[in-house]
Design a protein around this motif. Structure first.
Motif, short mmCIF file in Angstrom:
data_model
loop_
_atom_site.label_atom_id
_atom_site.label_comp_id
_atom_site.label_asym_id
_atom_site.label_seq_id
_atom_site.Cartn_x
_atom_site.Cartn_y
_atom_site.Cartn_z
N GLY A 46 -13.41 54.27 5.18
CA GLY A 46 -12.30 53.93 6.05
C GLY A 46 -10.96 54.27 5.43
O GLY A 46 -10.80 55.33 4.83
N ARG A 47 -10.01 53.36 5.57
CA ARG A 47 -8.66 53.62 5.06
C ARG A 47 -8.60 53.62 3.53
O ARG A 47 -7.61 54.07 2.93
CB ARG A 47 -7.69 52.56 5.58
CG ARG A 47 -7.89 51.19 4.95
CD ARG A 47 -7.06 50.13 5.62
NE ARG A 47 -7.18 48.84 4.93
CZ ARG A 47 -6.81 47.68 5.46
NH1 ARG A 47 -6.28 47.67 6.68
NH2 ARG A 47 -6.94 46.56 4.78
N LEU A 51 -8.69 54.49 -2.76
CA LEU A 51 -9.40 53.60 -3.67
C LEU A 51 -10.70 54.24 -4.14
O LEU A 51 -11.06 54.16 -5.33
CB LEU A 51 -9.70 52.27 -2.98
CG LEU A 51 -10.50 51.24 -3.79
CD1 LEU A 51 -9.77 50.87 -5.08
CD2 LEU A 51 -10.77 49.99 -2.95
N ALA A 52 -11.41 54.91 -3.23
CA ALA A 52 -12.64 55.62 -3.61
C ALA A 52 -12.33 56.72 -4.62
O ALA A 52 -13.08 56.91 -5.59
CB ALA A 52 -13.31 56.20 -2.36
N PHE A 53 -11.23 57.43 -4.41
CA PHE A 53 -10.86 58.48 -5.36
C PHE A 53 -10.40 57.88 -6.69
O PHE A 53 -10.62 58.48 -7.75
CB PHE A 53 -9.77 59.37 -4.76
CG PHE A 53 -10.31 60.51 -3.96
CD1 PHE A 53 -10.40 61.77 -4.51
CD2 PHE A 53 -10.75 60.33 -2.66
CE1 PHE A 53 -10.92 62.83 -3.78
CE2 PHE A 53 -11.27 61.37 -1.91
CZ PHE A 53 -11.36 62.63 -2.47
N THR A 203 -6.97 49.05 -0.27
CA THR A 203 -7.80 47.90 0.09
C THR A 203 -8.82 48.34 1.13
O THR A 203 -8.54 49.22 1.94
CB THR A 203 -6.96 46.75 0.66
OG1 THR A 203 -6.31 47.19 1.86
CG2 THR A 203 -5.92 46.28 -0.35
N PHE A 204 -10.00 47.74 1.12
CA PHE A 204 -11.03 48.10 2.09
C PHE A 204 -11.16 47.02 3.15
O PHE A 204 -10.83 45.86 2.93
CB PHE A 204 -12.38 48.34 1.39
CG PHE A 204 -12.84 47.21 0.51
CD1 PHE A 204 -13.50 46.11 1.02
CD2 PHE A 204 -12.60 47.26 -0.86
CE1 PHE A 204 -13.93 45.08 0.21
CE2 PHE A 204 -13.02 46.23 -1.69
CZ PHE A 204 -13.69 45.13 -1.16
N THR A 205 -11.62 47.41 4.30
CA THR A 205 -11.82 46.48 5.41
C THR A 205 -13.22 45.87 5.32
O THR A 205 -14.10 46.42 4.65
CB THR A 205 -11.68 47.22 6.76
OG1 THR A 205 -12.69 48.21 6.85
CG2 THR A 205 -10.31 47.87 6.86
N PRO A 206 -13.44 44.75 6.00
CA PRO A 206 -14.79 44.14 5.98
C PRO A 206 -15.86 45.08 6.52
O PRO A 206 -17.03 45.00 6.11
CB PRO A 206 -14.63 42.91 6.88
CG PRO A 206 -13.16 42.58 6.81
CD PRO A 206 -12.46 43.89 6.70
N ASP A 207 -15.49 45.98 7.43
CA ASP A 207 -16.48 46.90 7.99
C ASP A 207 -17.03 47.86 6.95
O ASP A 207 -18.23 48.18 6.97
CB ASP A 207 -15.85 47.71 9.14
CG ASP A 207 -15.53 46.83 10.34
OD1 ASP A 207 -16.14 45.75 10.44
OD2 ASP A 207 -14.69 47.23 11.15
N SER A 208 -16.18 48.34 6.08
CA SER A 208 -16.63 49.30 5.05
C SER A 208 -17.17 48.58 3.82
O SER A 208 -18.24 48.91 3.31
CB SER A 208 -15.48 50.23 4.66
OG SER A 208 -14.39 49.50 4.12
N SER A 211 -19.30 48.55 -0.99
CA SER A 211 -20.40 49.52 -1.02
C SER A 211 -20.02 50.78 -0.26
O SER A 211 -20.40 51.89 -0.65
CB SER A 211 -21.67 48.91 -0.42
OG SER A 211 -21.47 48.54 0.93
N GLY A 212 -19.25 50.63 0.83
CA GLY A 212 -18.78 51.80 1.57
C GLY A 212 -17.83 52.64 0.74
O GLY A 212 -17.85 53.88 0.82
#
Length: 485
Positions: A46-47, A51-53, A203-208, A211-212
């Protein structure tokens, strides 16, 4: 003594630290990667793409520690083949060598597909040169990229790596300029669509969920992949103990800062709401679209062209890196003949040809038997190559721990073991979330199978180097006579 292997024939020591950096930067292809890789991360993360990078950058920096230390102790064209073979045993070395060879070959498919699709037909259509290209057009341009890479890879590496560094440097400079302009407009509140500067991208959302984010980090690692490519020039660099280590660490640090900053600005510019994330994920050229929207159409066209050149340069770097790996494996198995033989100009010509043909064969098989487009060959080979690469990084990190902190072959403070241990934790969890639960539908169910067959099975079945110490066999490098670097 650890140092550089003295060779009377074969590869020639003609490269400087800048040529080594050129190979690593070109294979990492930051301008191409920032344009077309983050979209794949947006699906699961998601957004939180930046953070993933960031997590990928952290993992790469921790892995780089092991590569730097191993390059200070060994210099070998086989890179991880030599490192892991000398530390964990010959069979593990063959598995790592074949794995990295497979990774670079799959990445040659990734980058040639990107050159044919993103920069080839997409760019030509965008500027009006080829308004309605047929469905086969991207494959033709992909083939042109492979043939061009093969021709340049046959030349001495000094020429090729210099060209790679100049082209990639110019494109990255343009991207950083456009990124700075976009950031200023975001901060100043003059961005299109009311977009603004925000920390929500980290920041990640609850949907992702977390683990996403780690699932999307695979394409973060794909973007960084190649930072270690300079290790394959261990027998062609004038001062490998110093220059190779600097090239690897410098590329990793630059890549970390570059990708986190650029992806953060990209996500803010598209917007962090659901609509913005969808536009981000569906963009064919992130910086091309943003350049057009925030600066002007000319800026978007220039970035798209630069990303195309970057994709071609990365394809060339993949062929160069893979050919050195295959050359080292062939030399240890059959001596200075066949794929272990160099041309009159000092390049592994036969190995280079084999790698190019393997990449072309994969594309043809996917297109003919699975109906794949160049977008499919890009995504499929990228995922397969990255899964193999993560396993290779794990083995290399374990080898570094064994050499440095168990056998104590280098005078390094014991507390520094936290770096490779941190790498093992990050890499291990990333592999775990990508295979557990095992994908059961679509092409993804074949990715772990192909990755295992391309790395583990050939390496496990291959004949390891003989037990008798030999100057050519990396499993015996610590017992050989070395010249000081």
């Amino acid at each position: 003594m650890p140092g550089q292997v003295e060779t009377s024939r074969g590869l020639r020591r003609t490269l400087s630290v800048w040529q080594a950096i050129g190979l690593s930067v070109a294979l990492m292809a930051p301008s191409m990667a920032a344009n077309i890789n983050p979209q794949q991360t947006a699906g699961p993360a998601g957004r939180a793409v930046p953070l993933a990078f960031f997590l990928s950058a952290l993992g790469v920096l921790l892995v780089a520690y092991g590569f730097v230390r191993l390059c200070q102790y060994y210099q070998h064209a086989g890179s991880v083949y030599a490192f892991v073979g000398a530390t964990l045993g010959p069979r593990a070395g063959v598995v790592s060598g074949v794995g990295l060879l497979g990774t670079y070959t799959f990445y040659a498919v990734v980058t040639s597909s990107a050159a044919g699709n993103l920069g080839g037909t997409a760019f030509l259509t965008e500027v009006g040169i080829w308004p309605n290209p047929p469905a086969w057009a991207p494959f033709v341009l992909t083939g042109v990229a492979l043939v061009g890479s093969w021709l340049l890879a046959m030349a001495p590496a000094r020429r090729g790596t210099t060209v790679l560094l100049v082209v990639e440097g110019a494109t990255v400079a343009l991207i950083l300029l456009i990124t700075a302009i976009i950031a200023v407009r975001l901060i100043g509140g003059t961005a299109p669509g009311g977009q603004h500067f925000t920390s929500q991208v980290f920041t990640f959302t609850p949907d992702s969920g977390l683990s996403g984010v780690f699932l999307g980090a695979v394409f973060g690692f794909l973007s960084f992949a190649g930072f270690e490519a300079a290790a394959t020039l261990g027998e062609e660099t004038s001062n490998p103990r110093r220059d190779i280590s600097r090239a690897i660490l410098g590329t990793a640090i630059f890549g970390g800062a570059y990708f986190v900053i650029v992806t953060a600005v990209e996500m803010m510019a598209f917007g962090t709401d659901a609509a913005g994330v969808r536009k981000f994920a569906n963009s064919g050229s992130l910086l091309g679209d943003l350049g057009t929207g925030y600066v002007g159409a000319w800026a978007g066209d220039l970035i798209s062209l630069g990303a195309t050149i970057s994709a071609f340069g990365c394809c060339l770097a993949c062929v160069v890196g893979a050919s050195r790996m295959l050359f080292a494996l062939g030399r240890d198995i059959g001596g200075a003949r066949g794929i272990g033989r160099t041309s009159a100009s000092g390049t592994p010509a036969i190995a280079t040809t084999v790698i190019t043909l393997l990449a072309a064969a994969f594309i043809v098989i996917c297109a003919v038997f699975f109906g794949a487009t160049t977008k499919d060959t890009f995504a499929w080979s990228g995922t397969i190559g990255t899964l193999i690469l993560l396993v290779v990084y794990l083995l290399t990190t374990v080898g570094a721990i064994w050499l440095i902190f168990v056998r104590r072959k280098m005078a390094v403070p014991r507390w520094q073991v936290v770096f490779p241990l941190g790498a093992l934790a990050l890499l291990g969890y990333t592999v775990y979330v990508n295979v557990i639960p095992y994908p059961t539908a679509g092409p993804a169910r074949w990715f772990p199978v192909v990755a295992g067959d391309s790395g583990g099975r050939p390496g496990g079945c291959a004949r390891p180097p003989p037990r008798r110490p030999s100057r050519r066999h990396p499993a015996r490098l610590p017992q050989q006579r070395f010249a000081r670097g």
